[in-house]
Design a protein around this motif. Structure first.
Motif, PDB file in Angstrom:
ATOM      1  N   GLY A 134       0.824  -1.206   0.000  1.00  0.00           N
ATOM      2  CA  GLY A 134       0.000   0.000   0.000  1.00  0.00           C
ATOM      3  C   GLY A 134       0.854   1.250   0.000  1.00  0.00           C
ATOM      4  O   GLY A 134       2.048   1.203  -0.318  1.00  0.00           O
ATOM      5  N   LEU A 179      -4.931   1.327  -0.674  1.00  0.00           N
ATOM      6  CA  LEU A 179      -6.173   2.084  -0.678  1.00  0.00           C
ATOM      7  C   LEU A 179      -6.129   3.260  -1.638  1.00  0.00           C
ATOM      8  O   LEU A 179      -7.165   3.693  -2.142  1.00  0.00           O
ATOM      9  N   GLY A 225      -8.171   0.655  -3.511  1.00  0.00           N
ATOM     10  CA  GLY A 225      -9.266   1.050  -2.634  1.00  0.00           C
ATOM     11  C   GLY A 225     -10.005   2.286  -3.097  1.00  0.00           C
ATOM     12  O   GLY A 225     -10.974   2.704  -2.461  1.00  0.00           O
ATOM     13  N   THR A 237     -16.443  -0.273   0.952  1.00  0.00           N
ATOM     14  CA  THR A 237     -15.745  -0.345  -0.325  1.00  0.00           C
ATOM     15  C   THR A 237     -16.123   0.870  -1.160  1.00  0.00           C
ATOM     16  O   THR A 237     -17.306   1.135  -1.367  1.00  0.00           O
ATOM     17  N   GLY A 284     -12.147  -0.693   2.138  1.00  0.00           N
ATOM     18  CA  GLY A 284     -11.662   0.546   2.744  1.00  0.00           C
ATOM     19  C   GLY A 284     -11.700   0.463   4.256  1.00  0.00           C
ATOM     20  O   GLY A 284     -12.661   0.873   4.905  1.00  0.00           O
TER      21      GLY A 284
END
Length: 490
Positions: free
Chosen positions: A59, A88, A92, A248, A353
């Motif tokens: 990430g 994310l 995400g 999400t 998320g």
């Protein structure tokens, strides 16, 4: 039964953060019916690879950590369970990158943040020009406030970006730096001996394998590695806080966001009726955010609380509900929202998320009680913007990345050591870049020096971070410009 908690988060300053948050009582699927145990037979695990620094999780923090460790001269492997980097901020769909400037317009989150954003083409990045950062001109603040780039009447560097371009740029940055990427692999079990992490056992289509490392950086976001290795952690939250919900994200295409923003800003009574109708029809309502394009709208809710991102049944529940929300919101906006007459479901996030699960119990800690001080800590490894004008910038200590007892491991990202209040902003993407870069550089320097991360000379780490473009105060105990101004006013 579902209980909506309609929250206008910091309503007077940040109207675009309006969000419905709800707790769930009913469930789509029944709980699993498993009972008993199964004994796994002992077996030898083949070693896939050995390296200096292993970063687990690709990430924002993991990408920054791997890049920083490679820049500091380490042999680096980055393991990621999905097929891309960015976490994310890409998969995400959290494509709104939160504030990187303080209340004067000075950019305090730099380093990796500048490097990666500087590689995005103009078509892949939207935000205020540098000349406007820190501006309190009411017209500019109103304009950028509707576009997620002004807070408390102050224009900030808080852009939106193209997630696919960020995936590619992140990948190419790491490959150019010599990082070995391992996609489609899930780090399952940390390898621990005598209180020291020595790598991980991971699963992929090739089966179960081991990856050895001199230092492991846990950037899973949930503390999966340090928790399973036996490190202490905290899980307390502020009840009802939007920062501890999950969902999400999704995007709708074929929209005219300028027309929508004009409607929301110029017709408040009609907008209020529209939102009321949305809640009546849908149960839970989420207004859209801007994206990097006028024809794409971003939705980061409705946000759900009372479900754990560490529970597979709860995760499944969150995903099912979020995908249903995407359809119902698309249909409602298509019928009723100005600018959405031609909208369609474009994309939902490939990953959940998650805002909060675990936080490391570290040698140091970012505390709510420190916010007002504005003092550079002796082991400062980064500087974060604060949550409001009444607070100066926040000094981030190296100790927040280091477990109290466990060796061979550092943490970066939203699970670093901080209290529940501070987590609300330290979980944001720029702060994850900040702490990930610090953890990666520290891991490399620890390997180079032949010491455990807790014994690393902090001055050498600070020198390396400055070399990588990170903003740090000039000396420990230095009072930030914001704090000095507040002191003079007092």
């Amino acid at each position: 039964m579902d209980r909506p908690k309609v929250q206008e988060v910091r309503q007077s300053e940040d109207r675009f953060l309006a969000s419905d948050v709800f707790e769930t009582g009913g469930r789509v699927l029944p709980r699993a019916n498993g009972t008993g145990t199964w004994v796994e037979p002992a077996r030898e695990i083949p070693v896939y690879h050995s390296c200096d620094v292993l970063v687990v999780g690709g990430g924002p923090s993991g990408t920054a950590a791997a890049w920083a460790a490679a820049q500091a001269g380490a042999d680096v492997v980055l393991m990621e369970r999905y097929n891309h980097l960015g976490g994310l901020s890409t998969g995400g769909l959290v494509i709104w990158i939160d504030r990187m400037t303080d209340w004067t317009g000075r950019q305090v989150i730099q380093g990796f943040a500048n490097d990666v954003l500087g590689r995005l083409p103009a078509a892949g990045l939207a935000g205020p020009p540098r000349a406007d950062w820190g501006s309190r001109d009411p017209k500019k603040a109103s304009y950028w406030g509707q576009r997620t780039a002004a807070f408390h009447g102050t224009v900030c560097w808080s852009p939106t970006l193209d997630p696919e371009r960020l995936k590619l740029i992140s990948q190419e940055m790491l490959l150019a730096a010599g990082v070995r990427l391992v996609f489609h692999s899930w780090a399952a079990v940390p390898m621990v001996a005598d209180g020291k992490v020595e790598g991980v056992v991971f699963e992929s289509k090739a089966g179960r394998q081991a990856l050895r490392a001199k230092v492991v950086v846990d950037t899973t976001g949930d503390g999966d590695i340090f928790a399973r290795a036996g490190a202490e952690f905290e899980t307390d939250i502020e009840e009802g806080d939007v920062h501890h919900s999950a969902n999400t994200g999704f995007m709708l295409g074929g929209v005219d966001m300028d027309r929508w923003l004009a409607f929301r800003a110029n017709e408040p009574e009609q907008y209020a009726e529209f939102a009321k109708l949305g809640r009546e029809r849908l149960g839970f309502f989420q207004p859209p955010y801007v994206s990097w394009r006028n024809d794409i709208a971003l939705f980061l809710g409705p946000r759900q609380s009372g479900l754990s991102a560490l529970d597979v049944d709860d995760q499944t529940e969150l995903e099912i509900r979020s995908h249903r929300f995407m359809q119902t919101h698309c249909e409602f906006f298509l019928e009723h929202a100005p600018g959405f007459e031609q909208c369609y479901m474009l994309q939902s996030g490939s990953q959940l998320g998650v805002r909060h699960t675990r936080r490391l119990a570290g040698m140091g800690k970012i505390l709510r009680s420190q916010w007002a001080d504005g003092i550079a800590l002796p082991d400062e490894v980064g500087v974060s913007p604060s949550v409001s004008l009444k607070y100066p910038v926040i000094s981030v200590p190296y100790g927040a990345l280091v477990p109290r007892k466990l060796d061979g491991l550092l943490a970066g990202g939203k699970h670093i050591s901080c209290d529940a209040n501070s987590h609300g902003f330290m979980r944001e993407i720029p702060q994850c870049w900040l702490t990930g870069q610090a953890a990666g550089a520290a891991a490399a320097l620890s390997v180079n020096a032949g010491v455990q991360p807790r014994a690393l000379d902090v001055a050498s780490l600070q020198a390396e971070l400055r070399r990588q473009g990170v903003f740090l105060h000039d000396q420990p105990g230095e009072m930030s410009q914001t704090a000095q101004a507040a002191s003079r006013q007092a």
